[in-house]
Design an enzyme around this catalytic site. Structure first.
Site, mmCIF file in Angstrom:
data_model
loop_
_atom_site.group_PDB
_atom_site.id
_atom_site.type_symbol
_atom_site.label_atom_id
_atom_site.label_comp_id
_atom_site.label_asym_id
_atom_site.label_seq_id
_atom_site.Cartn_x
_atom_site.Cartn_y
_atom_site.Cartn_z
ATOM 1 N N TRP A 261 -26.324 18.984 -16.261
ATOM 2 C CA TRP A 261 -27.434 18.218 -16.851
ATOM 3 C C TRP A 261 -27.430 18.301 -18.379
ATOM 4 O O TRP A 261 -28.201 17.608 -19.027
ATOM 5 C CB TRP A 261 -28.768 18.723 -16.302
ATOM 6 N N LYS A 262 -26.600 19.176 -18.938
ATOM 7 C CA LYS A 262 -26.555 19.355 -20.408
ATOM 8 C C LYS A 262 -27.981 19.614 -20.932
ATOM 9 O O LYS A 262 -28.786 20.201 -20.221
ATOM 10 C CB LYS A 262 -25.899 18.151 -21.080
ATOM 11 N N HIS B 172 -16.744 24.430 -21.687
ATOM 12 C CA HIS B 172 -16.953 22.980 -21.763
ATOM 13 C C HIS B 172 -16.541 22.500 -23.159
ATOM 14 O O HIS B 172 -16.768 23.194 -24.152
ATOM 15 C CB HIS B 172 -18.421 22.642 -21.484
ATOM 16 N N GLU C 104 -17.809 20.480 -25.130
ATOM 17 C CA GLU C 104 -18.903 20.402 -26.112
ATOM 18 C C GLU C 104 -19.175 21.777 -26.725
ATOM 19 O O GLU C 104 -19.614 21.876 -27.865
ATOM 20 C CB GLU C 104 -20.153 19.804 -25.450
ATOM 21 N N GLU D 189 -11.251 18.019 -17.646
ATOM 22 C CA GLU D 189 -12.131 17.037 -18.275
ATOM 23 C C GLU D 189 -11.501 16.522 -19.570
ATOM 24 O O GLU D 189 -11.639 17.164 -20.624
ATOM 25 C CB GLU D 189 -13.482 17.672 -18.601
ATOM 26 N N GLY E 130 -18.611 11.081 -21.207
ATOM 27 C CA GLY E 130 -19.729 10.300 -21.735
ATOM 28 C C GLY E 130 -19.330 8.985 -22.377
ATOM 29 O O GLY E 130 -20.143 8.361 -23.062
ATOM 30 N N SER F 67 -16.920 10.743 -17.022
ATOM 31 C CA SER F 67 -17.404 9.401 -16.642
ATOM 32 C C SER F 67 -17.234 9.104 -15.156
ATOM 33 O O SER F 67 -16.949 7.958 -14.784
ATOM 34 C CB SER F 67 -16.730 8.328 -17.498
ATOM 35 N N GLY G 39 -21.529 14.602 -15.526
ATOM 36 C CA GLY G 39 -22.605 14.727 -16.508
ATOM 37 C C GLY G 39 -23.696 13.704 -16.234
ATOM 38 O O GLY G 39 -24.566 13.905 -15.385
ATOM 39 N N GLY G 40 -23.633 12.571 -16.933
ATOM 40 C CA GLY G 40 -24.701 11.572 -16.881
ATOM 41 C C GLY G 40 -25.126 11.164 -15.473
ATOM 42 O O GLY G 40 -26.323 11.044 -15.195
HETATM 43 C C1 PEP Z 1 -19.353 16.488 -18.622
HETATM 44 O O1 PEP Z 1 -20.045 16.612 -19.616
HETATM 45 O O2 PEP Z 1 -18.852 17.484 -18.093
HETATM 46 C C2 PEP Z 1 -19.122 15.147 -18.101
HETATM 47 C C3 PEP Z 1 -18.145 14.980 -17.266
HETATM 48 O O3 PEP Z 1 -19.962 14.139 -18.556
HETATM 49 P P1 PEP Z 1 -19.971 12.594 -18.054
HETATM 50 O O4 PEP Z 1 -19.886 12.599 -16.557
HETATM 51 O O5 PEP Z 1 -21.280 12.078 -18.535
HETATM 52 O O6 PEP Z 1 -18.799 11.936 -18.679
#
Ligand code: PEP
Length: 249
Positions: free
Chosen positions: A10-11, A93, A95, A163, A169, A209, A230-231
């Site tokens: 969920w970040k 991660h 980020e 990833e 994202g 994504s 993520g999203g």
């Molecule tokens: C993530 O942040 O690990 C991720 C995969 O984000 P998203 O699915 O939004 O690309």
């Protein structure tokens, strides 16, 4: 048969009201199907873990500190994460590697702390767009694997999430062939280093994504055992079809 896992990150999204999404997700868990892990922001961990006891959803943190305790204002140790009732923790991660300048060595320490606290580490690795354009993807992935994965990995204490940074994202997703190439490479590296039994048991997740409309295709790859999302994990209505696609794969 390897464990299949649908993990949601969920970040820095969600306050108490977001916990309703856990309730909404619960009916979508599949009997004998994929494990579902939700990683909410740290202040929600305890309540999420209490709520999830009834549903079988696993709860994870998004990070932990690389030391067991000490003068680290604002940080959270792996033992503190475990104390909330959470059983997983995301480490490395992109980020965090980027915004907090975490090195492979830092991430390695975090994985060790996670294991010491009895948590399953979801170790993230992935190349940048520049690395991909320069044809350096496998070198980068190999370096991150050897640099951030400690020797004491077992068949059950680790999940690896590939990833690609450029896919997170952005709505961009590698081709199935590109995903297969990297996942097969990771599997081979794990087998070489840890032996057939352990190397074959570790779930490999794809992240970047993943959405309800591309999940089925991504889960076709033999060495893709699930997704880190993520999203599309923020709402049960988006995450449920991803869980269903994994269960059907
Ligand atoms: C993530 O942040 O690990 C991720 C995969 O984000 P998203 O699915 O939004 O690309």
């Amino acid at each position: 048969m390897r464990r299949k896992i649908a993990a949601g990150n969920w970040k820095m999204n969600g306050t108490s009201a977001a916990l309703a999404e856990l309730e909404a997700l619960a009916p979508h868990l599949v009997q004998d199907g994929p494990d579902v892990v939700i990683c909410p922001p740290a202040p929600l961990l305890y309540r999420a873990a209490e709520m999830a006891k009834a549903s079988g959803i696993h709860i994870g943190a998004q990070d932990c500190h690389m030391q067991a305790s000490g003068a680290f204002t604002g940080d959270i140790s792996a033992a503190m994460v475990a104390d909330t009732g959470a059983t997983f923790v995301i480490v490395g991660h992109s980020e965090r590697r980027d915004a907090h300048e975490e090195t492979n060595g830092d991430v390695r320490q975090k994985v060790k702390c996670a294991w010491a606290a009895g948590l399953t580490a979801i170790l993230c690795i992935g190349e940048s767009g520049e690395d991909r354009a320069a044809n350096n993807t496998l070198d980068i992935i190999g370096g991150q694997l050897s640099g951030s994965l400690p020797d004491a990995m077992t068949a059950t204490n680790t999940v690896i999430a590939y990833e690609p940074i450029w896919a997170i994202g952005t709505g961009l997703v590698p081709s199935l062939e590109q995903i297969i190439e990297v996942h097969d490479f990771i599997r081979a590296r794990l087998i070489t280093r840890f032996g057939h039994d352990i190397g074959n048991a570790i779930p490999l997740l794809y992240g970047g994504s993943v959405k309800p409309d591309n999940a089925e295709t991504i889960f076709k790859a033999e060495n893709v055992d699930g997704a880190l999302v993520g999203g599309a994990s923020l709402r049960a209505s988006d995450f449920a079809p991803i869980i269903a696609a994994l269960a059907a794969s």
